[in-house]
Design an enzyme around this catalytic site. Structure first.
Site, mmCIF file in Angstrom:
data_model
loop_
_atom_site.group_PDB
_atom_site.id
_atom_site.type_symbol
_atom_site.label_atom_id
_atom_site.label_comp_id
_atom_site.label_asym_id
_atom_site.label_seq_id
_atom_site.Cartn_x
_atom_site.Cartn_y
_atom_site.Cartn_z
ATOM 1 N N TYR A 172 25.958 39.442 33.965
ATOM 2 C CA TYR A 172 26.636 38.492 34.843
ATOM 3 C C TYR A 172 26.856 37.171 34.116
ATOM 4 C CZ TYR A 172 27.424 35.533 38.973
ATOM 5 O OH TYR A 172 27.943 34.655 39.898
ATOM 6 N N LYS A 176 30.562 35.324 33.292
ATOM 7 C CA LYS A 176 30.942 33.998 33.766
ATOM 8 C C LYS A 176 31.218 33.055 32.597
ATOM 9 C CE LYS A 176 30.912 34.809 38.156
ATOM 10 N NZ LYS A 176 32.186 34.806 38.942
#
Length: 258
Positions: A172, A176
């Site tokens: 994750y 990002k």
């Protein structure tokens, strides 16, 4: 047709931050038309009905869009063009956390998980923005807000004293960081037609990002309401963060290092 209202497209708007943002932006001004983007038609139409039942000042509509499907993206862009002629604000909100790093798991990254997370969190915003680029260019004041995360900050990840240093979510985090670079690239290249771009961290809030079963755990850890995330996006639309266009901003007037 060309809309006389400010046309705002929000992906992943049937729940969580996207839902609260759609509700707040529709309520905040009669000049706003909010398009609730969602891949699931039933959930999207349910969200639309719920927000319309509040009788907001602005107007809303539903758009089926799956950011991991090229045909869906193309069809959505074509429909928005036919219905409104432009997009004034694109909020790339749809995102997933993946499984690696979630509470209660110790799983290592897999190729399947990497692909799933990057498909939604990186490829999706990239290709959605590209598909609607002519519609953004047709706006008098185009804006793009990429919903990122402080977990994507390389500076913060490298600091042992940062409060999030012990948080894993490696896949994750990587996605990002990539989204932040997309924001920086688009900020540089979109200046030629007057668009402003922000990477925006919505903060640690209560959503289903890490699963319905993790909501209470988030509350116990001090997560706030996702309505606070929506308020931060509203402030961008109101021009309160214009001087920070091209940057990585978060709620409460704060900003993060890349």
């Amino acid at each position: 047709m060309v809309s006389t209202k400010q046309v705002i497209l929000i992906t992943g708007a049937n729940a969580g931050i996207g839902y609260d943002t759609a509700a707040l932006l529709a309520a905040s001004s009669s000049n706003n038309h909010v398009i609730i983007g969602a891949r699931n038609v039933a959930k999207g139409e349910k969200a639309l009905a719920e927000i319309q039942a509040r009788k907001p000042q602005g107007t809303l509509s539903f758009l089926q869009i799956d950011v991991t499907d090229d045909d869906s993206i193309a069809a959505a862009a074509k429909k928005v063009e036919a219905d409104f002629g432009c997009i004034d604000v694109l909020i790339n909100n749809a995102g997933i956390s993946g499984t690696q790093g979630m509470a209660g798991t110790t799983a290592s990254p897999t190729r399947e998980n990497l692909r799933a997370v990057f498909e939604t969190n990186v490829y999706g915003p990239t290709l959605v923005t590209e598909a609607v680029l002519p519609l953004l260019k047709a706006s008098k004041s185009p804006k793009v807000i990429n919903v990122s995360s402080g977990l994507g900050s390389i500076t913060m990840r490298s600091d042992p004293n940062d409060p999030t240093y012990s948080v894993s979510f490696d896949v994750y985090r990587m996605s990002k960081s990539a989204l932040n670079m997309l924001s920086a690239c688009h900020s540089a290249s979109f200046k030629k037609f007057g668009a402003k771009v922000w990477a925006y961290c919505p903060g640690f809030v209560v959503t289903n990002l890490t699963g319905e079963e993790d909501r209470q755990n988030r509350v116990n850890m001090g997560a706030e309401s996702s309505e606070t995330s929506a308020q931060g996006i509203l402030e961008i639309l109101e021009g309160k963060r214009d001087s920070e266009a091209g940057g990585f901003v978060t709620r409460y007037g704060k900003a993060y290092p890349w």
